[in-house]
Design a protein around this motif. Structure first.
Motif, short mmCIF file in Angstrom:
data_model
loop_
_atom_site.label_atom_id
_atom_site.label_comp_id
_atom_site.label_asym_id
_atom_site.label_seq_id
_atom_site.Cartn_x
_atom_site.Cartn_y
_atom_site.Cartn_z
N GLY A 38 35.62 -98.78 -26.00
CA GLY A 38 35.61 -99.65 -27.39
C GLY A 38 35.56 -99.16 -28.51
O GLY A 38 35.90 -97.93 -28.83
N ASN A 39 35.33 -99.90 -29.69
CA ASN A 39 35.21 -99.43 -30.87
C ASN A 39 33.84 -98.94 -31.19
O ASN A 39 32.87 -99.48 -30.74
CB ASN A 39 35.48 -100.54 -31.96
CG ASN A 39 36.93 -101.26 -31.64
OD1 ASN A 39 37.73 -100.74 -31.60
ND2 ASN A 39 37.02 -102.42 -31.54
N SER A 40 33.97 -97.68 -31.84
CA SER A 40 32.65 -97.01 -31.88
C SER A 40 32.60 -96.13 -33.32
O SER A 40 33.51 -95.60 -33.90
CB SER A 40 32.34 -96.01 -30.90
OG SER A 40 32.44 -96.54 -29.76
N ILE A 41 31.32 -96.13 -34.06
CA ILE A 41 31.18 -95.00 -35.07
C ILE A 41 30.97 -93.78 -34.58
O ILE A 41 30.19 -93.59 -33.55
CB ILE A 41 29.92 -95.58 -35.99
CG1 ILE A 41 30.38 -96.96 -36.49
CG2 ILE A 41 29.59 -94.60 -37.03
CD1 ILE A 41 28.99 -97.51 -37.14
N LEU A 42 31.38 -92.65 -35.05
CA LEU A 42 31.20 -91.31 -34.85
C LEU A 42 30.18 -90.86 -35.65
O LEU A 42 30.22 -90.05 -36.52
CB LEU A 42 32.65 -90.46 -35.19
CG LEU A 42 33.77 -90.95 -34.42
CD1 LEU A 42 34.92 -90.01 -34.73
CD2 LEU A 42 33.19 -90.47 -33.04
N PHE A 43 28.85 -91.63 -35.05
CA PHE A 43 27.71 -91.20 -36.04
C PHE A 43 27.31 -89.63 -36.47
O PHE A 43 26.76 -89.51 -37.31
CB PHE A 43 26.48 -91.82 -35.19
CG PHE A 43 26.46 -93.40 -35.20
CD1 PHE A 43 26.12 -93.89 -36.67
CD2 PHE A 43 26.69 -94.04 -34.36
CE1 PHE A 43 25.95 -95.27 -36.72
CE2 PHE A 43 26.60 -95.58 -34.26
CZ PHE A 43 26.31 -96.03 -35.67
N ASN A 44 27.56 -88.85 -35.44
CA ASN A 44 27.22 -87.42 -35.47
C ASN A 44 28.37 -86.58 -36.12
O ASN A 44 28.23 -85.42 -36.14
CB ASN A 44 26.87 -86.81 -34.22
CG ASN A 44 25.42 -86.18 -34.54
OD1 ASN A 44 24.73 -86.46 -35.47
ND2 ASN A 44 25.02 -85.86 -33.33
N CYS A 99 48.83 -102.08 -29.84
CA CYS A 99 47.95 -103.00 -29.56
C CYS A 99 46.86 -102.75 -28.42
O CYS A 99 46.13 -103.60 -28.30
CB CYS A 99 48.98 -104.26 -28.74
SG CYS A 99 50.00 -105.11 -30.01
N GLY A 100 47.34 -101.75 -27.72
CA GLY A 100 46.27 -101.36 -26.63
C GLY A 100 45.01 -100.40 -26.96
O GLY A 100 44.29 -99.98 -26.24
N TYR A 101 45.05 -99.93 -28.40
CA TYR A 101 43.80 -99.03 -28.73
C TYR A 101 42.52 -99.78 -29.08
O TYR A 101 42.59 -100.95 -29.66
CB TYR A 101 44.30 -98.70 -30.22
CG TYR A 101 45.56 -97.49 -30.18
CD1 TYR A 101 45.75 -97.01 -28.76
CD2 TYR A 101 45.86 -96.99 -31.19
CE1 TYR A 101 46.65 -95.82 -28.68
CE2 TYR A 101 47.08 -95.74 -30.90
CZ TYR A 101 47.37 -95.21 -29.67
OH TYR A 101 48.20 -94.29 -29.59
N SER A 102 41.56 -98.95 -29.15
CA SER A 102 40.35 -99.14 -29.70
C SER A 102 40.26 -98.14 -30.57
O SER A 102 40.92 -97.26 -30.45
CB SER A 102 39.07 -99.00 -28.47
OG SER A 102 39.37 -99.97 -27.43
N LEU A 116 37.65 -94.48 -45.86
CA LEU A 116 37.39 -95.31 -44.97
C LEU A 116 38.23 -94.79 -43.70
O LEU A 116 39.58 -95.00 -43.93
CB LEU A 116 37.29 -96.84 -45.16
CG LEU A 116 36.76 -97.51 -46.27
CD1 LEU A 116 36.96 -98.73 -46.42
CD2 LEU A 116 35.37 -97.29 -46.07
N ILE A 117 37.84 -94.17 -42.59
CA ILE A 117 38.55 -93.49 -41.54
C ILE A 117 38.61 -94.19 -40.31
O ILE A 117 37.59 -94.58 -39.75
CB ILE A 117 38.19 -92.17 -41.43
CG1 ILE A 117 38.20 -91.21 -42.79
CG2 ILE A 117 38.92 -91.49 -40.38
CD1 ILE A 117 37.55 -89.95 -42.61
N TYR A 118 39.83 -94.62 -39.73
CA TYR A 118 39.67 -95.03 -38.35
C TYR A 118 40.62 -94.39 -37.55
O TYR A 118 41.71 -93.82 -38.15
CB TYR A 118 40.09 -96.47 -38.10
CG TYR A 118 41.59 -97.01 -38.79
CD1 TYR A 118 42.54 -96.95 -37.73
CD2 TYR A 118 41.57 -97.17 -40.15
CE1 TYR A 118 43.86 -97.35 -38.25
CE2 TYR A 118 42.87 -97.39 -40.49
CZ TYR A 118 44.15 -97.48 -39.63
OH TYR A 118 45.34 -97.89 -40.07
N GLN A 119 40.51 -94.24 -36.19
CA GLN A 119 41.47 -93.51 -35.42
C GLN A 119 41.66 -94.25 -34.10
O GLN A 119 40.35 -94.51 -33.48
CB GLN A 119 40.80 -91.89 -35.27
CG GLN A 119 41.48 -91.05 -34.21
CD GLN A 119 43.01 -90.80 -34.84
OE1 GLN A 119 43.08 -90.44 -35.66
NE2 GLN A 119 44.05 -90.94 -33.97
N GLY A 120 42.83 -94.53 -33.94
CA GLY A 120 42.95 -95.31 -32.41
C GLY A 120 43.08 -94.52 -31.50
O GLY A 120 43.49 -93.13 -31.36
#
Length: 170
Positions: A38-44, A99-102, A116-120
């Motif tokens: 799923g969708n997650s933050i890369l906290f570390n 369409c299939g990405y988290s 603001l960074i996002y990576q599928g």
């Protein structure tokens, strides 16, 4: 001599078999604990740690697929809304992606800009969908290294750079 070699092999065979099974189980457990879903933050990540040290905490990351009729028109990535409340900031933007990405989310401070960074990641499907991303960020007013951000941008793309009309803390 042949009989002795055969007995030693029979004696050691169970040890090799049990040892191999043991190592397979241990490696499977460690792989499962690092599995992304799923969708997650890369906290570390280093970028998030540096932002936190500079007074910006990344609290939440939400992604929603926006239903659209199929179009071949390229939809640009753009910041739609910035809501400022005391020390909190909610930033909403839309961007096309597979369409299939988290997605994995990060933030990065680049001078006076919050990137603001996002990576599928995930299954590669036919076609792109439009997604709505929401980042919640909190400014730590007790931090001596606090930054006054003037801009937001998405994935380092300068064409998405948007000026912040007022500071995060009123």
């Amino acid at each position: 001599m042949r009989n002795l070699s055969f007995k030693i092999l029979l004696f050691l065979l169970p040890i090799f078999a049990i040892g191999q099974t043991h190592f397979d189980d241990v490696s499977a457990v460690s792989m499962q604990s690092n599995e992304l879903k799923g969708n997650s933050i890369l906290f570390n990540s280093q970028k998030i740690r540096e932002a936190k040290n500079a007074g910006m905490a990344f609290l939440s990351f939400e992604v929603k697929k926006i239903e659209l009729d199929y179009t071949e028109e390229l939809i640009p990535t753009s910041i739609e809304k910035i809501q400022l409340k005391e020390n909190h900031c909610l930033i909403t933007f839309s961007a096309p992606s597979n369409c299939g990405y988290s997605f994995l989310g990060e933030i990065e401070i680049v001078n006076d800009t919050l990137n603001l960074i996002y990576q599928g990641y995930g299954n590669n499907c036919f076609g792109n969908c439009l997604f709505s991303f929401q980042y919640e960020i909190q400014k730590d007013i007790s931090n001596e290294n606090i930054l006054n951000l003037k801009y937001f941008m998405i994935n380092g793309n300068l064409s998405t750079k948007t000026e912040l009309s007022k500071k995060l803390v009123d």
